[in-house]
Design an enzyme around this catalytic site. Structure first.
Site, PDB file in Angstrom:
ATOM      1  N   GLU A  19      29.937  35.924   7.145  1.00 29.46           N
ATOM      2  CA  GLU A  19      28.297  36.030   6.732  1.00 29.46           C
ATOM      3  C   GLU A  19      27.649  35.382   7.782  1.00 29.46           C
ATOM      4  OE1 GLU A  19      26.952  34.557   3.227  1.00 29.46           O
ATOM      5  OE2 GLU A  19      25.411  36.235   3.163  1.00 29.46           O
ATOM      6  N   ASP A  24      16.382  37.339   9.475  1.00 29.23           N
ATOM      7  CA  ASP A  24      15.062  37.466   9.755  1.00 29.23           C
ATOM      8  C   ASP A  24      14.572  38.878  10.659  1.00 29.23           C
ATOM      9  OD1 ASP A  24      14.967  34.930   8.517  1.00 29.23           O
ATOM     10  OD2 ASP A  24      15.739  33.959  10.208  1.00 29.23           O
ATOM     11  N   ASP A  79      15.541  44.308   2.737  1.00 28.68           N
ATOM     12  CA  ASP A  79      14.666  44.928   2.136  1.00 28.68           C
ATOM     13  C   ASP A  79      13.431  45.422   3.358  1.00 28.68           C
ATOM     14  OD1 ASP A  79      14.170  41.985   2.989  1.00 28.68           O
ATOM     15  OD2 ASP A  79      11.806  42.465   2.521  1.00 28.68           O
ATOM     16  N   THR A  93      22.237  38.886  -2.939  1.00 24.19           N
ATOM     17  CA  THR A  93      21.989  37.456  -2.157  1.00 24.19           C
ATOM     18  C   THR A  93      20.638  37.234  -3.049  1.00 24.19           C
ATOM     19  OG1 THR A  93      20.235  38.558  -0.570  1.00 24.19           O
ATOM     20  CG2 THR A  93      22.631  38.728  -0.370  1.00 24.19           C
ATOM     21  N   TYR A 101      18.007  36.424  -1.563  1.00 23.14           N
ATOM     22  CA  TYR A 101      16.667  37.420  -1.084  1.00 23.14           C
ATOM     23  C   TYR A 101      16.468  38.652  -1.880  1.00 23.14           C
ATOM     24  CZ  TYR A 101      14.553  34.439   2.290  1.00 23.14           C
ATOM     25  OH  TYR A 101      13.941  33.349   3.156  1.00 23.14           O
TER      26      TYR A 101
HETATM   27  N1  SAM Z   1      21.178  35.688   3.491  1.00 22.18           N
HETATM   28  C1  SAM Z   1      20.277  35.051   2.362  1.00 22.18           C
HETATM   29  C2  SAM Z   1      19.941  35.922   1.659  1.00 22.18           C
HETATM   30  O1  SAM Z   1      19.825  37.190   1.635  1.00 22.18           O
HETATM   31  O2  SAM Z   1      19.310  35.346   0.529  1.00 22.18           O
HETATM   32  C3  SAM Z   1      19.404  34.181   3.446  1.00 22.18           C
HETATM   33  C4  SAM Z   1      18.398  35.139   4.088  1.00 22.18           C
HETATM   34  S1  SAM Z   1      17.127  34.230   4.991  1.00 22.18           S
HETATM   35  C5  SAM Z   1      15.940  35.448   5.404  1.00 22.18           C
HETATM   36  C6  SAM Z   1      17.743  34.148   6.657  1.00 22.18           C
HETATM   37  C7  SAM Z   1      18.817  33.077   6.809  1.00 22.18           C
HETATM   38  O3  SAM Z   1      19.445  33.122   7.999  1.00 22.18           O
HETATM   39  C8  SAM Z   1      18.016  31.627   6.862  1.00 22.18           C
HETATM   40  O4  SAM Z   1      18.659  30.689   5.827  1.00 22.18           O
HETATM   41  C9  SAM Z   1      18.115  31.173   8.370  1.00 22.18           C
HETATM   42  O5  SAM Z   1      18.231  29.991   8.364  1.00 22.18           O
HETATM   43  C10 SAM Z   1      19.371  32.027   8.597  1.00 22.18           C
HETATM   44  N2  SAM Z   1      19.750  32.409  10.055  1.00 22.18           N
HETATM   45  C11 SAM Z   1      18.886  32.994  10.837  1.00 22.18           C
HETATM   46  N3  SAM Z   1      19.428  33.064  12.022  1.00 22.18           N
HETATM   47  C12 SAM Z   1      20.556  32.189  12.125  1.00 22.18           C
HETATM   48  C13 SAM Z   1      21.443  31.872  13.065  1.00 22.18           C
HETATM   49  N4  SAM Z   1      21.399  32.394  14.473  1.00 22.18           N
HETATM   50  N5  SAM Z   1      22.530  31.072  12.862  1.00 22.18           N
HETATM   51  C14 SAM Z   1      22.659  30.688  11.631  1.00 22.18           C
HETATM   52  N6  SAM Z   1      21.849  30.985  10.476  1.00 22.18           N
HETATM   53  C15 SAM Z   1      20.807  31.917  10.765  1.00 22.18           C
END
Ligand code: SAM
Length: 214
Positions: A45, A119, A155, A192, A194
Site C-alpha cells: 500500500e 493526494d 473520493d 480507510t 479517508y
Molecule cells: N490512505 C490513507 C487513507 O485513505 O486514509 C491516507 C490518505 S492521505 C490523503 C494520503 C497519504 O499518502 C498521506 O498520509 C501522505 O503522507 C501519503 N503519501 C503521499 N505521497 C506519498 C509518497 N510518495 N510516499 C509515501 N507516502 C505518501
C-alpha cells in the site's frame, strides 16, 4: 510541522522495529524473507496514512503479506499503533517516500499495489506528482509481477477520471470498476480512514482494479 507534537515517534518506531522496517533499502529483492512465511504473495500500500486499511487487510487476509509505505512520520506512528493493536504478523511499515519504488523493490517482487485516497494534485502543473502519472506506472510495471494488480480507491472524481485515462493510455487492462463502492456493498472491502470520512459525508467512493497488459 506536527512532528513537534510527537517527539516520541522515533523511539516508538525503533522499539517496534519488528513492524516498522529499519534500513528498508537494504531489503530490496528480499522483502518476503522479512515475514514468517515468505511464500505468501506480497501486497503493497502506498500512502498508508494512519493504517486502518493495512491493519484490517492483514487481519482479514492471513494468506498474504503486507507492506505499507507512508512518508510522514507523525502519521505512520498512527499506523504502527493500529498494526500493533491488530496483533497481526503479516504486516510491515516503511517510513519513506515512495518517490521511486525501484529503489526499494526489485523487479517482479510485488504482487499487488493499493493506491488508497492518494493526494489528487488537482492543478495541471502538479500532474507529475499524481501517483497514476505515467512515470509512476513505469515503476509499478517494473516492481509488480507480470499479472500483478493495482487497486485504486478515491473520493475524488477528477483524480479517478484522470487515472482511468492514464491507465488506458498505458495500455492497461481494466478488470473492475465501481463509481459507488459502498452502494455495491462489497463485503470484503476494508475502508480507510479517508474513505470513512468522505463516505459519512455522503460522497460516493470510486474504485478500480487494473493490471498491465503483459
Ligand atoms: N490512505 C490513507 C487513507 O485513505 O486514509 C491516507 C490518505 S492521505 C490523503 C494520503 C497519504 O499518502 C498521506 O498520509 C501522505 O503522507 C501519503 N503519501 C503521499 N505521497 C506519498 C509518497 N510518495 N510516499 C509515501 N507516502 C505518501
Amino acid at each position: 510541522m506536527r512532528l513537534r507534537n510527537k517527539p516520541w515517534a522515533d523511539d516508538f518506531m525503533r522499539e517496534n522495529d519488528h513492524i516498522v522496517v529499519q534500513n528498508p533499502f537494504e531489503w530490496k529483492g528480499k522483502w518476503k524473507e522479512l515475514f514468517d512465511d515468505p511464500s505468501k504473495p506480497l501486497h503493497l500500500e502506498i500512502g498508508s496514512g494512519k493504517g486502518q486499511f493495512i491493519a484490517g487487510m492483514s487481519k482479514q487476509h492471513e494468506e498474504l503479506n503486507f507492506i505499507g509505505i507512508e512518508r510522514v512520520k507523525s502519521v505512520i506512528v498512527g499506523a504502527l499503533k493500529k498494526v500493533k493493536n491488530a496483533e497481526t504478523k503479516n504486516a510491515r511499515l516503511v517510513n519513506e517516500d515512495a518517490e521511486d519504488l525501484r529503489d526499494l523493490f526489485a523487479s517482479n517482487e510485488v504482487d499487488h499495489i493499493y493506491l488508497n485516497f492518494s493526494d489528487p494534485w488537482p492543478k495541471n502543473k502538479h500532474e507529475k506528482r499524481r501517483l497514476t502519472f505515467h512515470t509512476f506506472l513505469d515503476q509499478y510495471k517494473d516492481v509488480l509481477v507480470p499479472d500483478g494488480e493495482i487497486t485504486l480507491k478515491t473520493d475524488n472524481k477528477g483524480f479517478f477520471e484522470y487515472s482511468l485515462v492514464s491507465f488506458s493510455q498505458y495500455g492497461m487492462i481494466l478488470e473492475d470498476v465501481s463509481v459507488d463502492l459502498h452502494a455495491d456493498e462489497d463485503p470484503l472491502n476494508v475502508p480507510t480512514e479517508y474513505e470513512e470520512k468522505f463516505s459519512e459525508k455522503g460522497q460516493p467512493i470510486y474504485r478500480c482494479k487494473v493490471r498491465f497488459n503483459s
